[in-house]
Design an enzyme around this catalytic site. Sequence first.
Site, PDB file in Angstrom:
ATOM      1  N   GLU A 262       0.831  -1.206   0.000  1.00  0.00           N
ATOM      2  CA  GLU A 262       0.000   0.000   0.000  1.00  0.00           C
ATOM      3  C   GLU A 262       0.870   1.262   0.000  1.00  0.00           C
ATOM      4  O   GLU A 262       0.539   2.258  -0.653  1.00  0.00           O
ATOM      5  CB  GLU A 262      -0.942   0.009   1.207  1.00  0.00           C
ATOM      6  CG  GLU A 262      -2.044  -1.040   1.140  1.00  0.00           C
ATOM      7  CD  GLU A 262      -2.902  -0.900  -0.106  1.00  0.00           C
ATOM      8  OE1 GLU A 262      -3.426   0.208  -0.343  1.00  0.00           O
ATOM      9  OE2 GLU A 262      -3.033  -1.888  -0.859  1.00  0.00           O
TER      10      GLU A 262
ATOM     11  N   TRP B 273       1.934   1.833  -3.489  1.00  0.00           N
ATOM     12  CA  TRP B 273       0.905   2.450  -4.337  1.00  0.00           C
ATOM     13  C   TRP B 273       1.000   3.974  -4.227  1.00  0.00           C
ATOM     14  O   TRP B 273       0.839   4.697  -5.208  1.00  0.00           O
ATOM     15  CB  TRP B 273      -0.497   2.000  -3.917  1.00  0.00           C
ATOM     16  CG  TRP B 273      -0.985   0.769  -4.614  1.00  0.00           C
ATOM     17  CD1 TRP B 273      -1.021  -0.501  -4.127  1.00  0.00           C
ATOM     18  CD2 TRP B 273      -1.521   0.692  -5.953  1.00  0.00           C
ATOM     19  NE1 TRP B 273      -1.537  -1.366  -5.069  1.00  0.00           N
ATOM     20  CE2 TRP B 273      -1.856  -0.658  -6.191  1.00  0.00           C
ATOM     21  CE3 TRP B 273      -1.744   1.628  -6.956  1.00  0.00           C
ATOM     22  CZ2 TRP B 273      -2.410  -1.088  -7.396  1.00  0.00           C
ATOM     23  CZ3 TRP B 273      -2.303   1.199  -8.169  1.00  0.00           C
ATOM     24  CH2 TRP B 273      -2.624  -0.151  -8.378  1.00  0.00           C
TER      25      TRP B 273
ATOM     26  N   TRP C  62     -19.318  12.468 -19.438  1.00  0.00           N
ATOM     27  CA  TRP C  62     -19.725  12.385 -18.029  1.00  0.00           C
ATOM     28  C   TRP C  62     -20.826  13.399 -17.744  1.00  0.00           C
ATOM     29  O   TRP C  62     -20.859  14.484 -18.312  1.00  0.00           O
ATOM     30  CB  TRP C  62     -18.540  12.697 -17.115  1.00  0.00           C
ATOM     31  CG  TRP C  62     -17.422  11.712 -17.149  1.00  0.00           C
ATOM     32  CD1 TRP C  62     -16.190  11.894 -17.693  1.00  0.00           C
ATOM     33  CD2 TRP C  62     -17.415  10.387 -16.596  1.00  0.00           C
ATOM     34  NE1 TRP C  62     -15.407  10.770 -17.521  1.00  0.00           N
ATOM     35  CE2 TRP C  62     -16.139   9.823 -16.845  1.00  0.00           C
ATOM     36  CE3 TRP C  62     -18.367   9.616 -15.925  1.00  0.00           C
ATOM     37  CZ2 TRP C  62     -15.788   8.541 -16.455  1.00  0.00           C
ATOM     38  CZ3 TRP C  62     -18.022   8.336 -15.528  1.00  0.00           C
ATOM     39  CH2 TRP C  62     -16.752   7.800 -15.782  1.00  0.00           C
TER      40      TRP C  62
ATOM     41  N   ASN D 295     -10.721   3.258   3.484  1.00  0.00           N
ATOM     42  CA  ASN D 295     -10.261   3.148   2.104  1.00  0.00           C
ATOM     43  C   ASN D 295     -11.218   2.351   1.218  1.00  0.00           C
ATOM     44  O   ASN D 295     -11.445   2.706   0.058  1.00  0.00           O
ATOM     45  CB  ASN D 295      -8.869   2.508   2.055  1.00  0.00           C
ATOM     46  CG  ASN D 295      -8.268   2.598   0.657  1.00  0.00           C
ATOM     47  OD1 ASN D 295      -8.141   3.676   0.100  1.00  0.00           O
ATOM     48  ND2 ASN D 295      -7.941   1.450   0.070  1.00  0.00           N
TER      49      ASN D 295
ATOM     50  N   TRP E 121     -15.672  12.187 -12.674  1.00  0.00           N
ATOM     51  CA  TRP E 121     -14.780  11.827 -11.566  1.00  0.00           C
ATOM     52  C   TRP E 121     -14.082  13.044 -10.986  1.00  0.00           C
ATOM     53  O   TRP E 121     -13.730  13.068  -9.804  1.00  0.00           O
ATOM     54  CB  TRP E 121     -13.744  10.789 -12.028  1.00  0.00           C
ATOM     55  CG  TRP E 121     -12.847  11.248 -13.138  1.00  0.00           C
ATOM     56  CD1 TRP E 121     -13.051  11.104 -14.482  1.00  0.00           C
ATOM     57  CD2 TRP E 121     -11.594  11.941 -13.020  1.00  0.00           C
ATOM     58  NE1 TRP E 121     -12.013  11.654 -15.200  1.00  0.00           N
ATOM     59  CE2 TRP E 121     -11.110  12.179 -14.331  1.00  0.00           C
ATOM     60  CE3 TRP E 121     -10.831  12.375 -11.934  1.00  0.00           C
ATOM     61  CZ2 TRP E 121      -9.902  12.835 -14.580  1.00  0.00           C
ATOM     62  CZ3 TRP E 121      -9.625  13.033 -12.182  1.00  0.00           C
ATOM     63  CH2 TRP E 121      -9.181  13.255 -13.486  1.00  0.00           C
TER      64      TRP E 121
ATOM     65  N   TRP F 221      -9.160   8.137  -7.793  1.00  0.00           N
ATOM     66  CA  TRP F 221     -10.377   8.465  -8.553  1.00  0.00           C
ATOM     67  C   TRP F 221     -10.295   7.965  -9.987  1.00  0.00           C
ATOM     68  O   TRP F 221     -11.281   7.445 -10.529  1.00  0.00           O
ATOM     69  CB  TRP F 221     -10.632   9.972  -8.508  1.00  0.00           C
ATOM     70  CG  TRP F 221     -11.461  10.342  -7.316  1.00  0.00           C
ATOM     71  CD1 TRP F 221     -11.010  10.784  -6.103  1.00  0.00           C
ATOM     72  CD2 TRP F 221     -12.877  10.241  -7.206  1.00  0.00           C
ATOM     73  NE1 TRP F 221     -12.075  10.963  -5.246  1.00  0.00           N
ATOM     74  CE2 TRP F 221     -13.233  10.650  -5.899  1.00  0.00           C
ATOM     75  CE3 TRP F 221     -13.888   9.855  -8.080  1.00  0.00           C
ATOM     76  CZ2 TRP F 221     -14.548  10.672  -5.439  1.00  0.00           C
ATOM     77  CZ3 TRP F 221     -15.214   9.879  -7.635  1.00  0.00           C
ATOM     78  CH2 TRP F 221     -15.534  10.285  -6.335  1.00  0.00           C
TER      79      TRP F 221
END
Length: 475
Positions: free
Chosen positions: A276, A279, A307, A342, A360, A383
């Site tokens: 993590e 990331w 969108w 999360n 988004w 996102w």
Amino acid sequence: MSEIVGVWFRRDFRLNDQTALFNCVERLKKSGGKWVALFHLDPKFSEEMCPHHEYFFQTVSGFKEKCAEIGIRLHIIYGTVEEFIKKTLEAIPELTAIYFNKDEVGSGKSRDDVVLNRLAERGISATSFLDTHLTSATQVVKGDGQPYKVFTPYFRSWSKLAKPAPLHIKLHELQEYYYRTETSIDPEGESCFANIILNSKRNWEKLGESEASNRLERFTTILHTYHTKRDIASEYGTSQLSPFLKTGVISIRTIYQKILECQMDVGEGAHTYIKELAWREFYNMLYYYYPQNKQQALREEYRNLAWGTDAIRFEQWKEGMTGFPIVDAGMRQLKKEGWMHNRLRMITASFLTKDYLLDWRLGERYFEKMLIDYEEATNIGGWQWAASVGADAVPYFRVFNPSRQSEKFDPLGEYIRSYVPELKHLPTQYIHEPWKLSPDLATKFNFKINKDYPAPTIDHQMQRQKAIALFKGGE
């Protein structure tokens, strides 16, 4: 007079394992100079208050008080970057250098570029250091020098690199080399900052270096179950270190070393957590190479998707009134606490983009205001992952079913009951889909859909098909 070096604190509010501060002290041991602590109060962050900013400034306030207790004044200087430099140099004309921990991406990098130019024009040396991450944005790239866009090969390369160790700073040396001034550099900055703290809508608790250390210690006691419990919303299964890492009251090096020390005993939990952390490094690297990512999708084929921008739906999502309990619980936690589990970040982001079909970028900007642990690169990456428009993102045809996510990650409905109290008396069988209560049961539990809690505002299966069609049309 011997030299004076400014240490500019930005998102690194600690006196130990602070790279710029450590290197400054090492320099002063040789030169016999002094150092001064600086904080730039930018009007664009101080004029719009939101949970993100309030938490940040209260952290700064706590750090300022901690410094004062040991005889160190953290000078608050208000204004643009140019005004910050001008005021500092007018108050301390002997200043010869400024040390700071750099921002590699986003608005922070843009500001750093301006600062370096302005200081050079005035003949002041500026030295910046990597501090917020274990590796620099350019350090882990493919053999041909191109950035990775898939996490797994990035992680393999990242894992092979030696990571920097924590830096130990002696308190008495900080005090010995500190440059003491009778007055503040900028009374206007001090006054403005005091007003920000005074007018904060809420008082955040458990801030600062010692609280971060306590949280890390506590996390190590549950690290052995991290890989199995981190997705369960009602469990204390995650580190909850992100707000401390964001404000820099604890360093990434300290966290990483602590997890490594536990790895032999806890195994998979430690490995999963380190992944993590990687990331976070991966998203920092991506944002460095693709600085336009805040405005546009990384994947070119999805940059012109149609969108939606429906204001009513966006408001329902923000207020936790979508009619899907797990989504609403997540959004209400965010509004109440400035933080969200999360797994819930994934669920709520997927819902906004794949169920409501809203842009988004609307969600990313809302999270920017609300999250006390907001980090630009990570939030944008998350996102774009949820919206299927970024690097190594979830495939567009994978659309989270909010009810199934709820059953899987909040099986007893404990998380929902914590944040959606109007549902807390319902049986677990219906907590995930309260609209399925029969009329008899609704009467028994004194519950009426669309009166006590909204009915689903959309048909998930129908929206799923629309989402897939949206992406297919964009290809």
